[in-house]
Design a protein around this motif. Structure first.
Motif, PDB file in Angstrom:
ATOM      1  N   ILE A 219       0.842  -1.206   0.000  1.00 15.13           N
ATOM      2  CA  ILE A 219       0.000   0.000   0.000  1.00 15.13           C
ATOM      3  C   ILE A 219       0.870   1.246   0.000  1.00 15.13           C
ATOM      4  CG2 ILE A 219      -1.639   1.325   1.396  1.00 15.13           C
ATOM      5  CD1 ILE A 219      -2.767  -1.412   2.337  1.00 15.13           C
ATOM      6  N   LEU A 220       1.944   1.230   0.790  1.00 12.42           N
ATOM      7  CA  LEU A 220       2.858   2.383   0.830  1.00 12.42           C
ATOM      8  C   LEU A 220       3.481   2.627  -0.540  1.00 12.42           C
ATOM      9  CD1 LEU A 220       4.420   4.568   2.355  1.00 12.42           C
ATOM     10  CD2 LEU A 220       6.102   2.817   2.985  1.00 12.42           C
ATOM     11  N   ASP A 221       3.907   1.553  -1.213  1.00 14.69           N
ATOM     12  CA  ASP A 221       4.494   1.716  -2.551  1.00 14.69           C
ATOM     13  C   ASP A 221       3.494   2.382  -3.505  1.00 14.69           C
ATOM     14  OD1 ASP A 221       6.923   0.649  -1.866  1.00 14.69           O
ATOM     15  OD2 ASP A 221       6.444  -1.388  -2.535  1.00 14.69           O
ATOM     16  N   ARG A 222       2.227   1.967  -3.406  1.00 16.24           N
ATOM     17  CA  ARG A 222       1.214   2.574  -4.277  1.00 16.24           C
ATOM     18  C   ARG A 222       1.007   4.045  -3.916  1.00 16.24           C
ATOM     19  NH1 ARG A 222      -1.376  -2.524  -3.551  1.00 16.24           N
ATOM     20  NH2 ARG A 222      -2.836  -1.674  -2.015  1.00 16.24           N
ATOM     21  N   ALA A 223       1.038   4.358  -2.621  1.00 13.15           N
ATOM     22  CA  ALA A 223       0.873   5.744  -2.188  1.00 13.15           C
ATOM     23  C   ALA A 223       2.019   6.614  -2.690  1.00 13.15           C
ATOM     24  CB  ALA A 223       0.789   5.808  -0.665  1.00 13.15           C
ATOM     25  N   LEU A 224       3.237   6.080  -2.656  1.00  7.99           N
ATOM     26  CA  LEU A 224       4.387   6.852  -3.130  1.00  7.99           C
ATOM     27  C   LEU A 224       4.302   7.103  -4.629  1.00  7.99           C
ATOM     28  CD1 LEU A 224       7.231   5.164  -1.042  1.00  7.99           C
ATOM     29  CD2 LEU A 224       6.190   7.410  -0.679  1.00  7.99           C
ATOM     30  N   LYS A 225       3.821   6.131  -5.372  1.00  8.92           N
ATOM     31  CA  LYS A 225       3.643   6.329  -6.815  1.00  8.92           C
ATOM     32  C   LYS A 225       2.582   7.391  -7.082  1.00  8.92           C
ATOM     33  CE  LYS A 225       5.107   1.710  -8.254  1.00  8.92           C
ATOM     34  NZ  LYS A 225       4.698   0.406  -8.861  1.00  8.92           N
ATOM     35  N   THR A 226       1.549   7.425  -6.241  1.00 10.64           N
ATOM     36  CA  THR A 226       0.520   8.454  -6.383  1.00 10.64           C
ATOM     37  C   THR A 226       1.103   9.838  -6.131  1.00 10.64           C
ATOM     38  OG1 THR A 226      -1.182   6.885  -5.669  1.00 10.64           O
ATOM     39  CG2 THR A 226      -1.741   9.224  -5.550  1.00 10.64           C
ATOM     40  N   LEU A 227       1.981   9.950  -5.134  1.00 14.43           N
ATOM     41  CA  LEU A 227       2.606  11.245  -4.845  1.00 14.43           C
ATOM     42  C   LEU A 227       3.445  11.741  -6.023  1.00 14.43           C
ATOM     43  CD1 LEU A 227       3.839  10.991  -1.128  1.00 14.43           C
ATOM     44  CD2 LEU A 227       1.805  12.142  -2.020  1.00 14.43           C
ATOM     45  N   ASP A 228       3.987  10.818  -6.815  1.00 16.77           N
ATOM     46  CA  ASP A 228       4.792  11.214  -7.979  1.00 16.77           C
ATOM     47  C   ASP A 228       3.978  12.001  -9.006  1.00 16.77           C
ATOM     48  OD1 ASP A 228       7.187  10.189  -7.091  1.00 16.77           O
ATOM     49  OD2 ASP A 228       6.894   8.221  -8.048  1.00 16.77           O
ATOM     50  N   GLU A 229       2.649  11.924  -8.914  1.00 17.45           N
ATOM     51  CA  GLU A 229       1.799  12.664  -9.860  1.00 17.45           C
ATOM     52  C   GLU A 229       1.738  14.157  -9.526  1.00 17.45           C
ATOM     53  OE1 GLU A 229      -1.978  10.797  -9.572  1.00 17.45           O
ATOM     54  OE2 GLU A 229      -1.243   8.788 -10.146  1.00 17.45           O
ATOM     55  N   LEU A 230       2.203  14.536  -8.331  1.00 15.39           N
ATOM     56  CA  LEU A 230       2.084  15.915  -7.856  1.00 15.39           C
ATOM     57  C   LEU A 230       3.318  16.743  -8.188  1.00 15.39           C
ATOM     58  CD1 LEU A 230       0.696  15.139  -4.283  1.00 15.39           C
ATOM     59  CD2 LEU A 230      -0.611  16.063  -6.216  1.00 15.39           C
ATOM     60  N   PRO A 231       3.153  18.089  -8.287  1.00 12.26           N
ATOM     61  CA  PRO A 231       4.322  18.966  -8.372  1.00 12.26           C
ATOM     62  C   PRO A 231       5.210  18.789  -7.138  1.00 12.26           C
ATOM     63  CG  PRO A 231       2.318  20.159  -8.891  1.00 12.26           C
ATOM     64  CD  PRO A 231       1.887  18.828  -8.354  1.00 12.26           C
TER      65      PRO A 231
END
Length: 309
Positions: A272-284
């Motif tokens: 779940i953490l790995d998926r959350a970190l990938k989601t953060l990569d979408e942000l400035p």
């Protein structure tokens, strides 16, 4: 916490019985050296000549490394196969007449199950002719037993061991609380040279607190789950790891013959953490930094236990 634990020394207990272990040692959840426990005649019997004769010529898969410092992240070793008696001879030598790469190469055996993908290691199954020489300490219920791993290493080679039979070993351990300082890849640290660490490359390592001990032949090192350990054989070393499970069986991955996979809930949390970190990569960048800090703060406030050793 005793004085030895405060100064980074692993506490030593002598003539430990089951009652003392379960009442005073086990509840602390910190490593301890147990000296004077009867582990059988293996302490005196398991010389190179005895192992050569009793172990026979069965084929064993071994690690061969050009240096004593085996790197399990970058794999600076090769897997080779030798007859057990020839392996014992080579592992006890300083210089080799017969070798794969160089006269100075180091050898390491970690016994495996019949099918390493699904069978556990157990000296009573893989090396029955040696099993009668060793007594497993009866500190836990038989149902908690997981595996018994037979290990042999050249002098100077780094080993990971819990239970010392022959040869002296220098052990350095780190608490699970130091995980953020150890530069982990999976369950292994990228910091190989503990005596002279590269602090430019690994600056956080200076904040980790080592615990140390030297094991003598016949000593037992009780090592609770999650403690990081680095072991250097000062002599030709023979050891047995005995793994016991202390949690309900439902916590463990039943497809883990080595006993080193994360608990099932831990695996899911990391995914779940790995998926959350990938989601953060979408942000400035500034937003990624902001939400990343909020995540770290939330973990620190809700998960970390300040009372743990």
């Amino acid at each position: 916490m005793g004085d030895s634990e405060k100064d980074g020394k692993v506490p030593l207990y002598e003539d430990v019985n089951k009652e003392l272990f379960l009442s005073e040692i086990y509840p602390k959840r910190v490593p301890a050296v147990l000296r004077g426990v009867d582990i059988g005649p293996c302490v005196n019997l398991w010389t190179t000549d005895y192992l050569f004769q009793k172990g026979g010529s069965r084929q064993v898969k071994i690690h061969v490394c050009p240096t004593a410092q085996m790197d399990f992240i970058n794999k600076n070793f090769a897997y080779r196969t030798l007859p057990f008696d020839e392996f014992v001879t080579r592992a006890a030598e300083e210089k080799h007449k017969d070798f794969f790469h160089s006269q100075d190469e180091k050898y390491y055996l970690r016994s495996l199950g019949e099918d390493p993908r699904k069978d556990i290691a157990d000296i009573r199954t893989q090396f029955p002719e040696l099993a009668d020489d060793i007594i497993f300490p009866e500190f836990f219920a038989p149902s908690q037993f997981f595996s018994s791993v037979f290990r042999i290493g050249s002098p100077g080679v780094q080993l990971w061991t819990h239970y010392d039979v022959s040869g002296r070993k220098r052990v350095v351990l780190f608490s699970p609380r130091d995980a953020t300082h150890l530069y982990l890849t999976g369950d292994k640290s990228a910091v190989l040279d503990l005596e002279n660490p590269d602090l430019e490359r690994f600056p956080q390592f200076s904040q980790a607190r080592p615990y140390t001990c030297t094991l003598q032949p016949g000593d037992i090192l009780f090592l609770p789950a999650l403690w990081f350990h680095n072991v250097v054989s000062l002599d030709f070393g023979v050891a047995i790891n005995i793994f016991w499970r202390h949690l309900d069986p439902g916590f463990y991955d039943n497809k883990d013959p080595y006993g080193n996979k994360d608990l099932l809930s831990g695996q899911r949390a990391l995914q779940i953490l790995d998926r959350a970190l990938k989601t953060l990569d979408e942000l400035p960048v500034e937003y990624k930094d902001f939400y990343g800090r909020r995540m770290v703060s939330k973990i620190q406030q809700t998960v970390l236990d300040k009372e743990l050793p």
